[in-house]
Structure formats: structure tokens, C-alpha cells
Design an enzyme around this catalytic site. Structure first.
Site, mmCIF file in Angstrom:
data_model
loop_
_atom_site.group_PDB
_atom_site.id
_atom_site.type_symbol
_atom_site.label_atom_id
_atom_site.label_comp_id
_atom_site.label_asym_id
_atom_site.label_seq_id
_atom_site.Cartn_x
_atom_site.Cartn_y
_atom_site.Cartn_z
ATOM 1 N N GLY A 137 -8.888 3.932 10.182
ATOM 2 C CA GLY A 137 -9.497 2.671 9.773
ATOM 3 C C GLY A 137 -9.257 2.282 8.333
ATOM 4 N N THR A 138 -8.413 3.034 7.622
ATOM 5 C CA THR A 138 -8.196 2.757 6.198
ATOM 6 C C THR A 138 -7.678 1.347 5.950
ATOM 7 O OG1 THR A 138 -7.700 5.093 5.828
ATOM 8 C CG2 THR A 138 -7.011 3.555 4.133
ATOM 9 N N GLY A 139 -6.613 0.964 6.662
ATOM 10 C CA GLY A 139 -6.011 -0.343 6.430
ATOM 11 C C GLY A 139 -6.926 -1.496 6.786
ATOM 12 N N CYS A 140 -7.601 -1.390 7.915
ATOM 13 C CA CYS A 140 -8.548 -2.432 8.333
ATOM 14 C C CYS A 140 -9.658 -2.579 7.300
ATOM 15 C CB CYS A 140 -9.169 -2.077 9.675
ATOM 16 S SG CYS A 140 -8.005 -1.789 11.014
ATOM 17 N N THR A 162 -8.951 9.669 8.118
ATOM 18 C CA THR A 162 -8.663 8.403 7.439
ATOM 19 C C THR A 162 -8.482 7.244 8.411
ATOM 20 O OG1 THR A 162 -6.317 8.998 7.441
ATOM 21 C CG2 THR A 162 -7.586 9.546 5.460
ATOM 22 N N LYS A 212 0.840 -1.197 0.000
ATOM 23 C CA LYS A 212 0.000 0.000 0.000
ATOM 24 C C LYS A 212 0.877 1.250 0.000
ATOM 25 C CE LYS A 212 -2.043 -1.412 3.714
ATOM 26 N NZ LYS A 212 -2.950 -1.665 4.865
#
Length: 265
Positions: free
Chosen positions: A211-214, A209, A177
Site C-alpha cells: 500500500g505504499t504507493g497508494c 510495505t 519514486k
């Protein structure tokens, strides 16, 4: 009249009391994408828009019991892992996942959006040696790439070397990412045949932003559970998370969450 159950996806992760990341984000994304979300909670955090004030791991036997309860009765068509916190929990979850006949998306969570550690330093080697080899897909951000491989990525052309280093640790696919780089939000997927799949989106000037990865990892798991092949699942998840980032909203005094319900508003 009895309805047919939707695809079933299990998240194995920590609870975010502020509702923006972790188990809460995973279940919101799964609902938005039309699958039935289930959970194994590995840790409880005291967390808000300003950061993580503390976390408490659940005992390994509680994690194992939750997992067996869901998988042995309901079954799963994909699994997503997030915060595992400790060596014991990484070992426990890796052992459980080794016998699962479904795609496994590993989000190798190391720190929170605010820079708070969510994985014990001594557990990083266990993630490399035990968890990544059972992953169908690993989805590290650039900080996690460095943590796992020692490689520092500062520009887009360095992402392929990072992907190859991660693949050498055992996952079938790797999604690097690039959200922390300048310019477009570009992510790189590399799989067993070595083909590169690039996913690009506009970068929105929105600080909210959390919580983007989860959300991205659980969205990919949802799309895999619905039967998409990996490159198409990542493309669909990328489109979803891009919209959620664009619609992210202020909450509290710090960094607000992405909007999991952006398609409904």
C-alpha cells in the site's frame, strides 16, 4: 451545533479486499491526515498478503455515476486516481477529470506489490495519451516509469531524465519514486519551472510495505486539498508515509501493510 466540513478528497481506484492498498488505503490515509475521503470504485480485487487472486472491473457507467454523484453534490478539493484496469475505464476517468477544477494526483498503477498486473497492457498507451495530460501530479514508481516511457532507472542520477520524459507526456508535476533503488529512500519532484525538489528518508528494514504507493499519492492529495503548495504537500506526505512504512506490520502469510494509524499508536 453544526461543524464545518473538512477538506474533501475523492479517490478513484480499485478495492483491496485485504485492506492494505487501493481504496481502503486511500481512505485510511485521508482520515489520518484530517480530510473527508470519498470513493469511486473502478474494480474489485480478491487480494491478500500473498497477492492478487483476481479482479473484476466495474462497468464504465457505474464509474461515471459514482463520480457524478459525489462531484455534483458534495464537490472535491482534490482527486487521486489509482487502479483503472482497462482502456475503457482510463478513457472514462480521463474524460471526467478534464472538467474538475481541483488538483488531480495520478498514481499510474501498473502492477501490485506482488507483481500482479492491475492494468491491461493495451491500456498503457491510453494512460500516456489521455490520463497523464489531465494530471496535476503523476507519481510513478520505477517500474511504471519504464512502462510509460521506456526508460530504465538503475541509479539516482538517472531520475531527472525520467522526470523530464514523464513531464513531456503532459502532467504539470512529476514525482519519481526511488524506493526500489539502493541506499536512502529518495524521491524527485520536478514541476513546470524545472526546479528539482529532493525528498530523502532513512530506509527501514521492514518487508511489510503493502500500500505504499497508494498511501503516498492519497496523502499528497490530502495535503493539496488542505491548501499546501505542491513541494510542501509532497514533503508532508513523505514524512507520513515514512512513518507508516517504519510501523508496517505482519498480516497473513505474506507482505503486510504499512500502518496508516502510526501517529495514533
Amino acid at each position: 451545533m453544526v461543524s464545518t466540513a473538512p477538506p474533501r478528497v475523492l479517490t478513484v481506484a480499485g478495492s483491496d479486499s485485504g485492506g492494505g492498498a487501493g481504496i481502503q488505503a486511500d481512505l485510511k490515509a485521508m482520515l489520518a491526515l484530517g480530510v473527508h475521503g470519498m470513493s469511486v470504485i473502478t474494480a474489485v480485487t480478491a487480494q491478500n498478503s500473498l497477492g492478487v487472486q483476481g479482479y473484476w472491473e466495474l462497468p464504465a457507467e457505474a464509474v461515471r455515476a459514482q463520480f457524478r454523484s459525489v462531484v455534483d453534490d458534495i464537490g472535491v478539493q482534490a482527486v487521486k486516481t489509482g487502479m483503472l484496469a482497462s482502456i475503457e475505464l482510463v478513457e472514462t476517468v480521463s474524460e471526467l477529470l478534464a472538467d474538475v477544477d481541483a488538483p488531480v494526483v495520478v498514481d499510474p498503477v501498473g502492477v501490485s506489490k506482488h507483481g500482479d498486473a492491475l492494468l491491461a497492457a493495451e491500456a498503457v498507451a491510453t494512460v500516456r495519451e489521455r490520463l497523464l495530460p489531465v494530471a496535476t501530479l503523476a507519481t510513478p514508481n520505477l517500474h511504471e516509469v519504464t512502462q510509460l516511457t521506456g526508460i530504465t532507472v538503475t541509479e539516482e542520477r538517472e531520475m531527472r531524465a525520467a522526470a523530464d520524459a514523464l513531464l513531456a507526456l503532459g502532467p504539470r508535476w512529476v514525482l519519481i519514486k526511488g524506493g526500489h533503488l539502493a541506499g536512502e529512500a529518495a524521491d524527485l519532484l520536478v514541476g513546470p519551472d524545472g526546479t528539482e525538489h529532493w525528498y530523502r528518508a532513512a530506509r527501514y528494514d521492514n518487508r511489510h510495505t503493502h500500500g505504499t504507493g497508494c498511501t503516498l499519492a492519497s496523502s499528497i492529495a490530502a495535503e493539496l486539498a488542505k491548501g499546501r503548495e505542491m513541494p510542501e504537500a509532497v514533503a508532508a506526505a513523505k514524512e507520513y508515509i515514512t512513518g507508516a512504512i517504519r510501523a508496517g506490520f505482519a498480516l497473513g502469510a505474506g507482505i503486510g501493510p504499512v500502518d496508516h494509524a502510526w501517529r495514533w499508536r
